[in-house]
Design an enzyme around this catalytic site. Sequence first.
Site, PDB file in Angstrom:
ATOM      1  N   HIS A 335     -59.154  69.967  -5.110  1.00 16.78           N
ATOM      2  CA  HIS A 335     -59.576  70.496  -4.005  1.00 16.78           C
ATOM      3  C   HIS A 335     -58.715  71.434  -3.152  1.00 16.78           C
ATOM      4  CE1 HIS A 335     -61.555  66.871  -5.318  1.00 16.78           C
ATOM      5  NE2 HIS A 335     -62.665  67.620  -5.209  1.00 16.78           N
ATOM      6  N   CYS A 336     -57.595  71.979  -3.650  1.00 18.91           N
ATOM      7  CA  CYS A 336     -56.699  72.812  -3.072  1.00 18.91           C
ATOM      8  C   CYS A 336     -56.084  72.019  -1.801  1.00 18.91           C
ATOM      9  CB  CYS A 336     -57.132  74.083  -2.322  1.00 18.91           C
ATOM     10  SG  CYS A 336     -57.837  75.155  -3.942  1.00 18.91           S
ATOM     11  N   ALA A 337     -55.937  70.500  -1.839  1.00 16.03           N
ATOM     12  CA  ALA A 337     -55.647  69.577  -0.808  1.00 16.03           C
ATOM     13  C   ALA A 337     -54.484  68.619  -1.361  1.00 16.03           C
ATOM     14  CB  ALA A 337     -56.694  68.891  -0.167  1.00 16.03           C
TER      15      ALA A 337
END
Lengths: 378, 79
Positions: A335-337
């Site tokens: 999640h690009c996190a």
Amino acid sequence: MIYLDNAATTLRKPPQVGQAMLDALQTLGNSSRGTHAGALDAAHTIYGARVKLAQFFHCARPDHVVFTSNITESLNIALCGLLRPGDHALSTDLEHNSVLRPLYRLSAERGVAVDFVPADRQGCIDYDDFERLMRPNTKLVVCTHASNLTGNLVDINRISAIAHAHGALLVLDAAQTAGTRDVDMEALGVDVLCFTGHKGLMGPQGTGGMCIREGVEIAPFKVGGTGVQTYSVTQPEQYPTRLEAGTLNGHGIAGLSAAIDYLNEIGAEAVEARELALTRRFYEAVRMIPGITVYGDFSGAHAGIVALNIRDCDSGEISDALSEDYGIATRPGAHCAPRLHEALGTKAQGAVRFSFSWFTTEAEVDAAADALRELAQA
Amino acid sequence: MREKTLRTVVAFHTTTDALAVETYCAAHGVPGRLIPLPTIISAGCGMCWSAPDAARSAVDEAVRSAGVDPAGVYQMLLS
């Protein structure tokens, strides 16, 4: 398809959004390029959207509403336009790569010092850490309003009070809250609000923007044609033109403007209440299923996001099974996190994220919970 | 060519400023319309508010009320 990937983009839009875009495609010229009817129609459409967005986010001046292609661009403009060599920036482990990568690049290329408030295993942050990590040269604090992974909401009032007490600005990433929460930049003490149009605002992809408090000076990220001051060798100083080189996405902005009209009709409180109810319904249905681990803090208000795993199963396999066998769309992986996955201990496994919208139904939520129950038993 | 008449012309720094003044004028019955910026004012492009010169005071008030800092206010003959 049961669409539960609204944190990535809302798939179901109010019907007037598409109609407004179609009308715009057939009628709009290029805003700020002449004064014939088509050009003025475009200028009116875009100006009208500025005024609506200023009211929606409580930005004092419509001319301080800047359009971008998405929130990643907004955050890049804000961070690259504010931070200079010798500055310090403070952020958190909750952030998306749209915040992290600009900060990493500014650290490498401009020598900007960066610190991150750590997250714990529930994805929560300790607000005292902001105070601890502030420095005399802290130029800004940049943080998300809600984690795009856990859905945990962040107490922005508390952070803005700390930032302002130290003379720093607050840049807010409202990717997961604009349109689904009352994002009042004045009440929250936000200096630069960054938003995207295609998630909770239910507008089209390719739209986004920023609302800038009067007195905050952001250097242009890109320069070029503006339709004004042609013979000046530098970008015009005045907002919004300072930050809007090139043709704007007038067709998309027309759709976004219609989406704001729709949200104003139903009201931010109604959207927030509905998404919170759906989130709570799903969380309560899945949290006690044997083998399921839910991430995040659900003790209070929450964005419309629930992330979980089934035992040690690859999140991609679970998401694929949900899609192929049940017709349920979710988002697996990281999640690009990256920092938050590391904090949660889910770097290797990722997580399956379910995210809801105004158009999600209780039946869809229940079907997703039932599918998870079956998968967890398999 | 159309006949030239004396006009009050307001030039702006941005299109957004021009639209703010146009919106105010439309709401308050102040005459005029947006036209291409005459080259005699600036060789660049852009748009300006053109109104009958008799409406000068109303236009000045509109600009102030719209919260716009104009790039310039001119009196000139325009067709």
